[in-house]
Design an enzyme around this catalytic site. Structure first.
Site, PDB file in Angstrom:
ATOM      1  CG  MET A 173      17.125   7.817 -16.174  1.00 36.73           C
ATOM      2  SD  MET A 173      17.044   8.551 -17.833  1.00 36.73           S
ATOM      3  CE  MET A 173      15.474   9.407 -17.744  1.00 36.73           C
ATOM      4  NE  ARG A 174      20.234  11.822  -7.999  1.00 38.87           N
ATOM      5  CZ  ARG A 174      21.006  10.748  -7.854  1.00 38.87           C
ATOM      6  NH1 ARG A 174      22.165  10.688  -8.489  1.00 38.87           N
ATOM      7  NH2 ARG A 174      20.633   9.747  -7.102  1.00 38.87           N
TER       8      ARG A 174
END
Length: 688
Positions: A274-275
């Site tokens: 999800m970065r």
């Protein structure tokens, strides 16, 4: 007074790089910038020019760690702090490739320890970079041990030091900027993902742009101060815009529709974790603040996607980096349609409010994950289609070309290690004495840096005899002990690949190609230099001179042609020559030759010789050549590719002449054996 730097606003033709740096200056939580590009593209010039645009910092007077007087670090080694504050320019701290661990994170202040008898901490570069910029030139060449320390500090915003009897923790929040030349090797995927944005730079092919670059650079070199004065107003205006955008960024609204657009974009490019979503959201917010908008729009998301997604699409070290314009436009269109078709409450308009600032929601995007690179094409069994022979029906030169077979699915390769302990370049393959790593013992002769405990222990018994009075120790040169540290080194891994007709059966060559690709991926992870020799027909060829760019090696192997005779002796002699040449260039880098062959050596037909005599001569020549290769001190591993119901067993004989092990092709997989093995260990007679 320091010499003037090249003005940021005077740089020509690097708009994307300048924008990426400015957006990070506006919103530091984006996570930094990685600048990829060939040499001579002003990468370092632009990065160094950024520091002059950053606003001055308020710091606690006398604090060596740059604490903010409004929120001083309660665990700062210089605490408790006084009430006075001062201003200083934002720091740009450069981390050189050859830096030591002590220089990066700090260490015990030896001068005070030895003269005053107190434990005092000497800050490192991470302390100096706090609230500023940490610039890593040639980031891809940085020692892996230092990379690990950087990753920890960048992820936590703090540096932790546990060494030499010192336990210290201090704030280390910095804008990480790295530059690299991909020709010199790729970056570790873990560090690559830590960079929020990436920019690919190249010299412009426009004559007018190149002319202006030359004109400005010559003008700067002729009169640095005068040239900088010409652009002082433009740089001052950029500095004001940074301050204004920083004040505005917290109030910029990220609508729910744009959050869905961001998520749809990241999903469409199949990025891990999800970065990427968070980085893209922060970049879009910073872009909106930079242009003075109150809310994020599609324009901001598209600008952020160009900078935040390209390096996260690279799922394999051999994939081409970057993002095609048509791919981005198609993804933007698909995301727009999805955003319009969905509706829902805006539950979290500000991604910065997410308490988890270090998401790792998916598997690591690095290499070695068992992902197939190129699937083999369908077709009949190669054993039926191609005879297992080197000889041509026409009795020609033995150079019967066949198209390269598609590599079989790759796998995690077992460790092939050079025996003994070397002193080569930092890496992750073989044992080596190094300047960093784990301290194994103290020595009076060799080692790197002082072994403090051993030095003090050696001096302590003699203090009365030396007339010591008061704190501190009386030292003599004979007391000094050096720290012998052991880590891992990168090696020269030289692949010698048999591409003859006896190897050209489709299924066999596909398996060999898949194995070599797996070994190349392993070499990428272990920071090796790699070279490729192929031999077929009448001679051996250095297909790829030794390089740190393993993706180039992969591209060459995919184009490898097969067919013809097996000049095995020539392949071994060429390997010997390459090893000797590279040893002259880099004496400390040890070599590992990986020979992939079925051992069926052949030589051209000669008058009066029968086929049996020629075969025996070819084998004898190959064994003599193997002996000469072993004589130059290169470790070797032979991968036996022979298959079929009748096996001649020639590859093990070659391995014995080389003084190394012989593995079957399937034994290269780490899953085939339990644990980590030393494939090149044993009594090989190699010097440590």
């Amino acid at each position: 007074m320091s010499a003037p730097r090249f003005p940021f606003s005077a740089v020509v033709g690097q708009d994307d790089l300048q924008l990426a740096l400015l957006l990070n200056a506006v919103h530091p939580r984006i996570g930094g910038v990685l600048v990829r590009g060939e040499k001579g593209t002003a990468k370092s010039t632009v990065v160094r020019a950024l520091a002059s645009l950053l606003p001055a910092l308020d710091v606690v007077d006398g604090c060596r760690f740059g604490c903010d007087p409004r929120e001083p670090d309660p665990d700062c080694p210089d605490a408790p702090h006084g009430q006075t504050a001062t201003q200083r320019p934002a720091q740009l701290v450069e981390l050189p490739v050859g830096a030591t661990e002590d220089r990066l994170i700090g260490s015990l202040d030896l001068e005070r320890a030895l003269t005053e008898g107190v434990k005092a901490f000497q800050p490192g570069l991470l302390a100096g970079a706090h609230r500023g910029v940490l610039y890593v030139d040639e980031a891809n060449l940085l020692h892996d041990h230092l990379v690990d320390l950087l990753l920890d500090a960048a992820a936590m915003g703090r540096a932790h030091i546990e060494r030499d009897g010192v336990s210290v923790s201090h704030a280390a929040s910095f804008l990480l900027v790295g530059t690299m030349n991909p020709e010199e090797g790729e970056l570790r995927p873990q560090l690559l993902d830590r960079f929020g944005l990436t920019v690919q730079v190249a010299a412009s092919r426009e004559v007018e742009t190149r002319t202006e670059v030359v004109r400005r650079r010559l003008a700067f070199e002729a009169d640095p101060a005068g040239f900088a004065a010409q652009y002082a107003d433009a740089d001052a205006e950029l500095a004001k815009r940074i301050v204004a955008a920083r004040e505005r960024v917290e109030s910029v609204v990220l609508p729910a529709s744009e959050v869905r657009r961001i998520s749809a974009l990241c999903a469409s490019f199949d990025v891990d974790g999800m970065r990427a979503d968070l980085v893209l959201a922060r970049t879009a917010i910073a872009h909106a603040a930079w242009r003075g908008a109150e809310a994020v729009t599609e324009e901001d998301v598209e600008a952020g996607a160009r900078l935040a997604l390209p390096h996260r699409r690279r799922r394999d070290p051999f994939d081409e980096p970057g993002m095609a314009e048509d791919q981005l436009q198609q993804a933007m269109q698909d995301a727009a349609e999805q955003a319009e078709s969905e509706s829902g409450p805006d539950n979290d308009p500000d991604p910065d409010n997410d308490p988890d600032d270090d998401p790792d929601g998916g598997p690591d995007g690095g290499p070695g994950g068992g992902q197939p690179h190129d699937e083999p094409t369908d077709g009949p069994s190669g054993g039926a289609a191609q005879p297992d022979s080197d000889e041509e029906p026409s009795g020609g030169s033995g150079q019967s070309d066949k198209a390269p077979a598609a590599p079989a699915p790759s796998f995690q390769a077992r460790l092939l290690e050079v025996p003994g302990v070397g002193e080569g370049a930092p890496g992750r393959r073989s044992r080596a004495r190094s300047r960093t790593g784990k301290t194994t013992r103290a020595s009076t002769a060799d080692g790197h840096g002082m072994h403090l405990t051993a030095t003090l222990a050696a001096a302590a018994p003699h203090q009365v005899a030396r007339g010591r009075s008061g704190p501190g120790l009386v030292l003599r040169s004979e007391d000094v002990r050096k720290a012998v540290r052991e880590g891992r080194e990168g090696n020269l891994v030289l692949f010698a690949v048999d591409a003859s007709g006896s190897m050209a059966a489709k299924e066999r060559m596909s398996a060999v190609s898949g194995a070599v690709m797996s070994l190349l991926r392993d070499a990428y992870q272990r920071r090796d230099k790699v070279g490729v020799i192929t031999f077929r027909g009448d001679a051996a060829e250095l297909t790829l001179p030794p390089t740190s760019s393993v993706d180039v090696a992969a591209a060459r192997l995919r184009r490898m042609r097969t067919g013809g005779r097996t000049p095995l002796a020539d392949g071994l002699l060429r390997a010997r020559k390459v090893v000797q040449t590279e040893r002259t260039r880099d004496p400390q880098r040890r070599a590992l030759v990986v020979l992939l062959t079925d051992g069926k050596a052949t030589v051209p037909a000669q008058t009066g010789q029968t086929g049996t005599k020629r075969s025996q001569q070819a084998v004898d020549d190959a064994l003599r050549a193997a002996g000469t290769l072993a004589g130059v001190g290169a470790a070797s591993v032979v991968v036996d590719c022979e298959s079929g119901p009748v096996k001649l067993g020639l590859a093990p004989r070659v391995a014995a002449a080389l003084g190394g092990p012989c593995l079957r092709l399937e034994e290269l997989s780490a899953e085939h054996v339990a644990g980590v093995v030393r494939a090149a260990s044993g009594d090989s007679g190699l010097a440590a």
